[in-house]
Motif scaffolding. Structure first.
Motif, mmCIF file in Angstrom:
data_model
loop_
_atom_site.group_PDB
_atom_site.id
_atom_site.type_symbol
_atom_site.label_atom_id
_atom_site.label_comp_id
_atom_site.label_asym_id
_atom_site.label_seq_id
_atom_site.Cartn_x
_atom_site.Cartn_y
_atom_site.Cartn_z
ATOM 1 N N ASN A 226 -15.808 5.061 -1.851
ATOM 2 C CA ASN A 226 -15.599 6.128 -0.866
ATOM 3 C C ASN A 226 -14.128 6.257 -0.484
ATOM 4 O O ASN A 226 -13.600 7.371 -0.348
ATOM 5 N N ARG A 227 -13.456 5.122 -0.303
ATOM 6 C CA ARG A 227 -12.048 5.145 0.112
ATOM 7 C C ARG A 227 -11.174 5.832 -0.942
ATOM 8 O O ARG A 227 -10.301 6.639 -0.608
ATOM 9 N N MET B 217 -17.018 4.451 4.749
ATOM 10 C CA MET B 217 -15.969 3.531 4.306
ATOM 11 C C MET B 217 -15.415 2.707 5.471
ATOM 12 O O MET B 217 -14.791 1.671 5.249
ATOM 13 N N ASN B 218 -15.665 3.165 6.699
ATOM 14 C CA ASN B 218 -15.167 2.451 7.877
ATOM 15 C C ASN B 218 -16.213 1.574 8.535
ATOM 16 O O ASN B 218 -15.960 1.000 9.596
ATOM 17 N N ARG C 193 -17.985 1.139 -0.133
ATOM 18 C CA ARG C 193 -16.862 1.477 0.752
ATOM 19 C C ARG C 193 -15.590 1.734 -0.048
ATOM 20 O O ARG C 193 -14.836 2.666 0.259
ATOM 21 N N LEU D 86 -9.203 9.487 -0.238
ATOM 22 C CA LEU D 86 -7.744 9.577 -0.313
ATOM 23 C C LEU D 86 -7.303 10.662 -1.284
ATOM 24 O O LEU D 86 -6.453 11.503 -0.960
ATOM 25 N N GLN E 174 -18.417 10.197 3.522
ATOM 26 C CA GLN E 174 -17.748 9.028 2.955
ATOM 27 C C GLN E 174 -16.774 8.383 3.932
ATOM 28 O O GLN E 174 -16.638 7.154 3.943
ATOM 29 N N ARG E 175 -16.095 9.190 4.739
ATOM 30 C CA ARG E 175 -15.185 8.626 5.737
ATOM 31 C C ARG E 175 -15.932 7.729 6.713
ATOM 32 O O ARG E 175 -15.453 6.664 7.109
#
Length: 302
Positions: A189-190, A176-177, A186, A194, A172-173
């Motif tokens: 995922n963010r 999301m970027n 995204r 977190l 996911q990191r």
């Protein structure tokens, strides 16, 4: 072996995580614009993270079919994550049931359960919003997994949580970027990344604390249980029925994926952060080596 955590350390960590939860959390119903249209031509996952990337089946797909497959794969991963989080909530509730509810540790466990409730709803809404079914695990695994809260305890329970969360976290990191991924995916995922960071800290310390209390016989059981659960988790990410969306027979898709070096490498890459910790803690051992290798989280030669 990692250092032993004392009970005061446990409460200190829980208090810190409670403050973090109060200061920064998301409500997906409010913080995600569910009515926003999907962006034409944008992917739902990175092509190279598809289970079929690099295979002959992948080469035969059109660009549109590759996007469609990615859409169904992200829905499969999300609804499998939902399934695991429901199991996680059951396990945490069992822990809280035995604890002093006035302790910070029990209260953070309850806070984590609240987070997971929101995440489960968020994953379900995302699958629905992008037009996919709730894939989740195959039926026989869904039934078998009901045993998980019963057969797992202590470090293996928290270690299995870490495997599911940290493998998903790394995928996911990356997504999301990437501007080429759908904004809805995204944002989902963010939010998950977190809030799961707090859960990972909590679980890692529980693994360290719990391993220090176990006998050799118990450690062997813990090593077997976490490897078995991790194997089923990694195999469950992609439901065989996703391949029907692009005209591929499920058994052909599964066979291609399991023999695909790129997919095996993706799982190994996603586990690069958690596996060294589990090895150092003593949770990776001979009783579970077969399942670790079959999960692709541990190289065949290890």
């Amino acid at each position: 072996m990692t250092r032993t955590l004392k009970e005061p350390d446990r409460e200190k960590t829980a208090n810190r995580l409670l403050k973090s939860s109060a200061n920064k959390f998301y409500d997906p119903d409010v913080d995600i614009d569910w009515a926003a249209p999907l962006v034409e031509g944008k992917r739902f996952i990175l092509d190279e993270r598809s289970s079929l990337y690099g295979t002959e089946l992948w080469d035969k797909l059109t660009p549109e079919q590759r996007i469609e497959l990615g859409k169904h794969e992200v829905a499969s991963v999300a609804t499998t994550g939902l399934w695991f989080e429901i199991l996680l909530m059951q396990m945490l509730l069992k822990e809280v049931y035995e604890q002093d509810p006035t302790s910070a540790h029990a209260q953070f466990a309850l806070t984590e359960i609240a987070d997971e409730c929101r995440h489960s709803t968020m994953f379900a809404r995302m699958a629905s919003r992008i037009g996919c079914p709730a894939y989740g695990p195959v039926p026989w695994l869904r039934k078998l997994a009901k045993l998980m809260p019963t057969i797992s305890y202590g470090p293996a329970r928290y270690g299995a949580i870490l495997v599911a969360e940290e493998v998903l976290d790394r995928l996911q990191r990356e997504q999301m970027n990437d501007d080429g991924v759908q904004p809805l995916v995204r944002m989902v995922n963010r939010i998950h990344v977190l809030e799961e960071a707090r859960h990972v800290t909590f679980a890692r310390e529980e693994v360290t604390r719990g391993m220090a209390k176990l006998s050799k016989a118990e450690i062997g059981y813990q090593q077997f249980v976490i490897a078995l659960i991790s194997y089923f988790v990694t195999r469950a990410f992609i439901n065989p029925n996703v391949y029907k969306a692009v005209g591929i027979r499920p058994r052909d898709g599964v066979e291609a994926a399991l023999n695909n070096p790129h997919w095996q490498g993706t799982i190994a890459w996603a586990g690069e952060k958690i596996m060294p910790f589990l090895e150092e803690s003593g949770l990776v051992g001979l009783p579970g080596k077969y399942f670790w290798r079959k999960s692709f989280l541990l190289p065949a030669g290890r």
